[in-house]
Design a protein around this motif. Structure first.
Motif, short mmCIF file in Angstrom:
data_model
loop_
_atom_site.label_atom_id
_atom_site.label_comp_id
_atom_site.label_asym_id
_atom_site.label_seq_id
_atom_site.Cartn_x
_atom_site.Cartn_y
_atom_site.Cartn_z
N PRO A 104 0.82 -1.22 0.00
CA PRO A 104 0.00 0.00 0.00
C PRO A 104 0.85 1.27 0.00
O PRO A 104 1.82 1.37 0.75
CB PRO A 104 -0.81 -0.12 1.31
N GLY A 105 0.47 2.20 -0.84
CA GLY A 105 1.14 3.49 -0.86
C GLY A 105 2.45 3.54 -1.61
O GLY A 105 3.06 4.60 -1.69
N ARG A 108 3.18 6.28 -4.00
CA ARG A 108 3.27 7.63 -3.48
C ARG A 108 4.70 8.01 -3.12
O ARG A 108 4.95 9.07 -2.55
CB ARG A 108 2.36 7.77 -2.25
N TYR A 119 2.17 7.59 7.91
CA TYR A 119 0.89 8.30 7.78
C TYR A 119 0.63 9.17 9.00
O TYR A 119 1.14 8.92 10.10
CB TYR A 119 -0.25 7.29 7.59
N PRO A 125 -3.01 3.22 5.70
CA PRO A 125 -2.79 2.89 4.28
C PRO A 125 -4.09 2.48 3.62
O PRO A 125 -4.99 1.97 4.31
CB PRO A 125 -1.79 1.72 4.36
N PRO A 126 -4.18 2.62 2.32
CA PRO A 126 -3.16 3.20 1.44
C PRO A 126 -3.39 4.67 1.12
O PRO A 126 -2.54 5.30 0.50
CB PRO A 126 -3.32 2.37 0.17
N ASP A 127 -4.53 5.24 1.56
CA ASP A 127 -4.91 6.57 1.09
C ASP A 127 -4.85 7.66 2.14
O ASP A 127 -5.25 8.80 1.89
CB ASP A 127 -6.34 6.52 0.52
N ASP A 129 -3.48 10.55 4.81
CA ASP A 129 -2.55 11.67 4.65
C ASP A 129 -1.16 11.26 5.12
O ASP A 129 -1.00 10.60 6.14
CB ASP A 129 -3.02 12.88 5.45
#
Length: 396
Positions: A104-105, A108, A119, A125-127, A129
């Motif tokens: 995940p991530g 980015r 984070y 994760p994954p979205d 901030d």
């Protein structure tokens, strides 16, 4: 009863309710089909360490934390230091994603040299901030200066203590509104320039140079400029060298360079071979003479420092020597008068773009800047560009 995992290739497979237990609730691993997940060895070691995973089977043998840790560390990839940082940030309440393809991530992290995405607290994760794109560095590793650009450095010293540094690209700007006068006559000495009758505001408002003064002084208005300040002013047509006085000084240098100093000892050459060039009523000739003198006393480093000095002045920032702080410059963003001078905000060190820090060097610079309430800025400088990097110690 805690679930077990099995090392399959470069991931640890965990079945049962692993997705709900570890991924959904704690941000560990990446989902596979159904409720199974795959963990990196680092994540698996952390779950073993916490007692949330029973064992990891490796080659048919069930390993607890100690044995699995040794096995994973033997595979390299700085496992031990990365584990220390991962555990520390997990204990601080952060979710982390390792930089591994498919985790995940991972997408980015484009363009960074990070080991983890960290984070924001409460984000997962994954979205979620992102708080930090984190790079783990051992005390004896090197850090290319060009790579300290937006990542957070987690430095692990020889006793396994952790220090975190925030790095970012800097774009310094100031608000000092001062334009120097033109046609100032100066005299080039060994490593500085004297303006005998300088206008008051050159120092008081522009913060150029330092007055030549004292309790018993019989003259007014004499200002000593560094070679950097003098070269900058000459390049912009504000300063010329007084030819008569400069040639007289050069003649004295020539006499001393013949082997007899003013104290009767052998004297060193101080630019006598440039005597014909160093006196100039022309600003361009003056700038060239001052630059050559700067190279004579400082080498190629003078040109790099001059480029940064000039760039800071063009940004309406006042740079002054940072010698007392072990830096090239201290900077003032807004100078109205020297009598009402604010604290300087930054320490600036000029380095070449291919410079590589050792962590001890970076720590020393940043610690000193923080101790005097300034932020450390590195100016990566070559013949064609200047890139600023700002570094400060943080506590995640």
């Amino acid at each position: 009863m805690q679930p077990d995992g099995e090392l399959r290739g470069d991931g640890v497979h965990v079945g049962g309710d692993a997705r709900q237990r570890f991924y959904d609730s704690g941000g560990y691993g990446r989902p596979l089909g159904g409720n199974a997940i795959s963990l990196t060895p680092l994540e698996a070691a952390h779950l073993l360490f916490r007692g949330d995973l029973g064992a990891v089977t490796v080659g048919g043998e069930a390993l607890g934390f100690e044995a699995f840790f040794v096995h994973a560390a033997a595979a390299g990839d700085r496992f031990a230091v990365r584990f220390l940082v991962y555990s520390d940030l997990r204990d601080r309440g952060f979710y982390l994603s390792p930089t591994r393809e498919g985790w995940p991530g991972h997408n980015r992290l484009a363009g960074t040299n990070a080991d983890f995405i960290v984070y924001e607290r409460g984000a997962s994760p994954p979205d979620g901030d992102v708080a930090h794109r984190l790079r783990v560095v051992g005390e004896r590793e090197s850090i290319p200066a060009a790579e300290i650009d937006g990542t957070t450095l987690a430095i692990v010293d020889e006793e396994s203590d952790l220090t975190y540094f925030e790095t970012r690209t800097a774009d310094p700007t100031g608000e000092t509104d001062y334009g120097p006068p033109t046609d100032l006559p100066g005299v080039l000495l060994e490593d500085r320039v004297v303006v005998w009758d300088a206008p008051t505001d050159l120092y008081d408002r522009g913060f150029y140079g330092r007055p030549l003064s004292g309790r018993a002084a019989t003259i007014d208005g004499a200002l000593q400029l560094s070679l950097l300040e003098a070269a900058f002013l000459a390049e912009r047509g504000a300063l010329r060298l007084d030819e008569t006085l400069a040639l007289a000084g050069a003649a004295g240098d020539a006499e001393r360079s013949d082997g007899v100093g003013t104290d009767g000892t052998g004297g060193g050459a101080s630019g006598a071979d440039e005597a014909d060039d160093e006196g100039s009523d022309d600003a361009e000739g003056a700038a060239d003479a001052i630059r050559r003198r700067g190279r004579a006393v400082e080498g190629d480093r003078f040109d790099r420092r001059l480029r940064v000095y000039a760039d800071l002045r063009e940004r309406a920032i006042v740079p002054k020597t940072g010698f007392k702080f072990g830096a090239d410059f201290r900077t003032y963003l807004h100078v109205e008068t020297v009598e009402d001078l604010p604290h300087s905000e930054h320490l600036v060190r000029v380095i070449e773009p291919d410079h590589a820090f050792v962590p001890r060097e970076l720590s020393l610079d940043v610690r000193l800047a923080g101790g005097v309430r300034k932020r450390m800025v590195f100016a990566l400088t070559d013949a064609s560009s200047i890139d600023y990097r700002s570094v400060a110690r943080i506590t995640p």
